[in-house]
Design a protein around this motif. Structure first.
Motif, PDB file in Angstrom:
ATOM      1  N   HIS A   1      45.051  -2.103  51.236  1.00 31.96           N
ATOM      2  CA  HIS A   1      44.244  -1.049  51.840  1.00 31.96           C
ATOM      3  C   HIS A   1      43.134   0.008  51.198  1.00 31.96           C
ATOM      4  CE1 HIS A   1      47.218   1.965  50.542  1.00 31.96           C
ATOM      5  NE2 HIS A   1      48.056   1.235  50.431  1.00 31.96           N
ATOM      6  N   THR A  59      50.564   4.468  41.899  1.00 33.72           N
ATOM      7  CA  THR A  59      50.517   3.721  43.348  1.00 33.72           C
ATOM      8  C   THR A  59      51.980   4.436  43.704  1.00 33.72           C
ATOM      9  OG1 THR A  59      52.303   2.638  40.686  1.00 33.72           O
ATOM     10  CG2 THR A  59      50.366   1.873  41.426  1.00 33.72           C
ATOM     11  N   ARG A  60      52.775   4.514  43.281  1.00 38.40           N
ATOM     12  CA  ARG A  60      54.267   5.512  44.556  1.00 38.40           C
ATOM     13  C   ARG A  60      53.403   6.142  45.515  1.00 38.40           C
ATOM     14  NH1 ARG A  60      58.701   8.524  41.847  1.00 38.40           N
ATOM     15  NH2 ARG A  60      59.684   8.573  44.136  1.00 38.40           N
ATOM     16  N   LEU A  88      50.574   6.128  46.472  1.00 40.85           N
ATOM     17  CA  LEU A  88      49.338   4.718  47.799  1.00 40.85           C
ATOM     18  C   LEU A  88      50.503   4.174  48.350  1.00 40.85           C
ATOM     19  CD1 LEU A  88      47.178   3.863  44.602  1.00 40.85           C
ATOM     20  CD2 LEU A  88      46.352   5.197  46.538  1.00 40.85           C
ATOM     21  N   ASP A  89      51.413   3.800  47.517  1.00 39.14           N
ATOM     22  CA  ASP A  89      52.628   3.062  48.843  1.00 39.14           C
ATOM     23  C   ASP A  89      53.112   4.197  49.966  1.00 39.14           C
ATOM     24  OD1 ASP A  89      51.908   1.282  46.748  1.00 39.14           O
ATOM     25  OD2 ASP A  89      54.239   1.029  46.081  1.00 39.14           O
ATOM     26  N   LEU A  90      52.660   5.957  49.974  1.00 43.79           N
ATOM     27  CA  LEU A  90      52.733   6.610  50.852  1.00 43.79           C
ATOM     28  C   LEU A  90      51.866   7.295  51.222  1.00 43.79           C
ATOM     29  CD1 LEU A  90      55.578   8.658  48.533  1.00 43.79           C
ATOM     30  CD2 LEU A  90      56.186   7.381  50.852  1.00 43.79           C
ATOM     31  N   PRO A  99      48.992   5.278  53.689  1.00 45.33           N
ATOM     32  CA  PRO A  99      48.226   3.469  52.989  1.00 45.33           C
ATOM     33  C   PRO A  99      46.818   4.231  54.406  1.00 45.33           C
ATOM     34  CG  PRO A  99      49.831   4.218  55.223  1.00 45.33           C
ATOM     35  CD  PRO A  99      50.318   5.325  54.515  1.00 45.33           C
ATOM     36  N   GLY A 140      50.511  -5.468  49.045  1.00 46.54           N
ATOM     37  CA  GLY A 140      50.819  -4.067  49.410  1.00 46.54           C
ATOM     38  C   GLY A 140      49.755  -2.702  49.770  1.00 46.54           C
ATOM     39  N   ARG A 141      48.756  -3.324  48.938  1.00 48.13           N
ATOM     40  CA  ARG A 141      47.617  -2.395  48.349  1.00 48.13           C
ATOM     41  C   ARG A 141      46.667  -2.678  48.774  1.00 48.13           C
ATOM     42  NH1 ARG A 141      50.974  -1.622  43.441  1.00 48.13           N
ATOM     43  NH2 ARG A 141      52.518  -0.196  44.111  1.00 48.13           N
ATOM     44  N   GLU A 200      47.326  -5.327  43.828  1.00 48.57           N
ATOM     45  CA  GLU A 200      49.110  -5.585  44.100  1.00 48.57           C
ATOM     46  C   GLU A 200      49.269  -6.188  45.482  1.00 48.57           C
ATOM     47  OE1 GLU A 200      51.471  -3.827  41.633  1.00 48.57           O
ATOM     48  OE2 GLU A 200      51.521  -4.309  39.664  1.00 48.57           O
TER      49      GLU A 200
END
Length: 440
Positions: free
Chosen positions: A223, A182-183, A185-187, A189, A220-221, A218
């Motif tokens: 993308h 998850t970290r 993926l957040d970096l 997009p 923010g994801r 969730e």
């Protein structure tokens, strides 16, 4: 099979035969103690595991050892080079564990455990993120290896990820939980596709599987548009999908993902039409399709299992009948037991072309034959005659160097070539494509 039977089978963990019991099983079922001995020797090097479903419902023991599912799952002496087999056989005869271990390590190191530069080029490098359980080869796709899913209900003898299943931790890719994913993926997009792979993620309890998939819903994801799950459970343990709380919870999980707008693709590993000829397998496919997930199928073309056009035509037709989209015909990778299973590219091209001629358009969606090599996924479109001689016509379906995708190029024809590294540019304009893979 009645619902009671299904509930009973689903409640049981798949009984797998492994280790020294292999010798006795093969000898008893085939009537040939030599085959049992040879299988035991090879299984010291290459991982072996087979479920009771495969033993009882898929293998025609009257045809063994030439039954294709037997060849798919059970070790054979020719899976090792003669000198490697002799080394292991001698070590086993001595009966000393240290000697066996040393011989096994020597042979495994010679089998190219992680082909395609998987560890050296695909693993993400971040100071504050452990990328050892991920691969990020193509910009839009992230591969995730959940630790709890790094085994299978049975093992395919040709598996290019055999190193995931042996007792050598340094060879394995695995993450202990979803946090690193998850970290990462957040970096990034730009990642649109997440693929859970292994091993087989469907060996995991549904609760564990959900811990990796539900975070993709969730905020923010957004993308992440596509979720892929690689599995051979339909073939090796369809009861995972048929009855009982674990199966029902899995279907509800897939329904939640599709209802949330995600494209869920079940990437089914289907090697032979025999895998789709049981009521259990067909019912499992129907249940999967009912969730809204798209079912896609892929496998390599390999000697002794599916190396003829009729087998592939029958397989693709059976897939279409069961709402499965034929996706890839791969080429056996340059690892493990390839000397036993591998085919020349020229033969793979003929098998693919002749199989296409036997099916309708809906069965012609499989791309092939495809090499998933270090520079990317390379499809062999055929053999052509050019001014400079015969050549393989090639294209990148995916590539580390994205601007190479889709452009035709050519390699010198070689009737013995089995892999990307065996090929050479046909002409000067083709060199840039081979430079991407280091064999210009």
């Amino acid at each position: 099979m009645t619902l009671l039977d299904l509930d009973t089978r689903a409640a049981l963990a798949p009984r797998s035969i492994s280790g020294d019991r292999l010798r006795k099983l093969v000898a008893e079922r085939t009537g040939d103690p030599v085959l049992g001995h040879e299988a035991h020797v090879v299984s010291q090097v290459l991982p072996f595991k087979v479920s009771s479903y495969v033993i009882d419902e898929l293998i025609d023991w009257g045809r063994a050892p030439d039954d294709p599912i037997y060849r798919l799952t059970f070790p054979h002496r020719d899976m090792l080079e003669p000198e490697h087999f002799a080394l292991i056989e001698q070590a086993v005869a001595q009966g000393d564990r240290g000697t066996v271990r040393q011989a096994v390590d020597t042979v495994r190191a010679a089998l190219n455990p992680h082909p395609g530069d998987q560890l050296s080029m695909n693993v993400p490098q971040h100071d504050d993120i452990d990328g050892s359980g991920m691969q990020h080869k193509y910009s839009e796709t992230l591969l995730v290896f959940p630790r709890q899913g790094q085994t299978c209900h049975s093992y395919c003898g040709y598996c290019f990820r055999w190193a995931q299943f042996v007792d050598t931790p340094d060879l394995k890719m695995a993450m202990s939980g979803p946090e690193a994913m998850t970290r990462y993926l957040d970096l990034h997009p730009g990642i649109t596709d997440v693929l859970l792979t292994g091993g087989d993620p469907l060996v995991m309890r549904t609760e564990l599987l959900a811990s990796y998939l539900e975070p993709l819903l969730e905020p923010g994801r957004e993308h992440v548009e596509t979720i892929r799950i690689g599995t051979k459970a339909v073939s090796f343990w369809p009861y995972r999908l048929l009855a009982g709380p674990e199966a029902d919870d899995l279907l509800r999980l897939l329904e939640r993902l599709t209802a949330a707008g995600k494209h869920v693709a079940m990437m089914l590993h289907l090697s032979h039409v025999a895998e789709l000829q049981t009521d259990a397998a067909r019912t499992a496919l129907a249940r999967l399709a009912s969730t809204g997930a798209v079912l896609r199928a892929q496998a390599p073309v390999v000697r002794h299992v599916n190396d003829d056009p009729r087998t592939w035509a029958d397989l693709w037709q059976a897939q279409v009948r069961n709402r499965v989209v034929p996706y890839y015909m791969f080429v056996e990778r340059d690892t493990g037991a390839r000397p036993y299973f591998g085919l020349p590219l020229a033969r793979a091209v003929d098998i693919y072309r002749e199989a296409l001629q036997r099916v309708s358009g809906l069965g012609r969606t499989a791309r092939g034959p495809v090499m998933s090599a270090s520079p990317g996924k390379v499809v062999v479109d055929g053999v052509v005659d050019l001014d400079g001689g015969r050549a393989f016509a090639l294209r990148f379906l995916q590539a580390r160097q994205a601007d190479l995708v889709g452009k035709p190029f050519f390699a010198k024809y070689d009737e013995h070539a089995q892999w990307w590294d065996d090929l050479r540019p046909h002409g000067p304009r083709d060199r840039e494509f081979f430079g991407a893979g280091g064999n210009a």
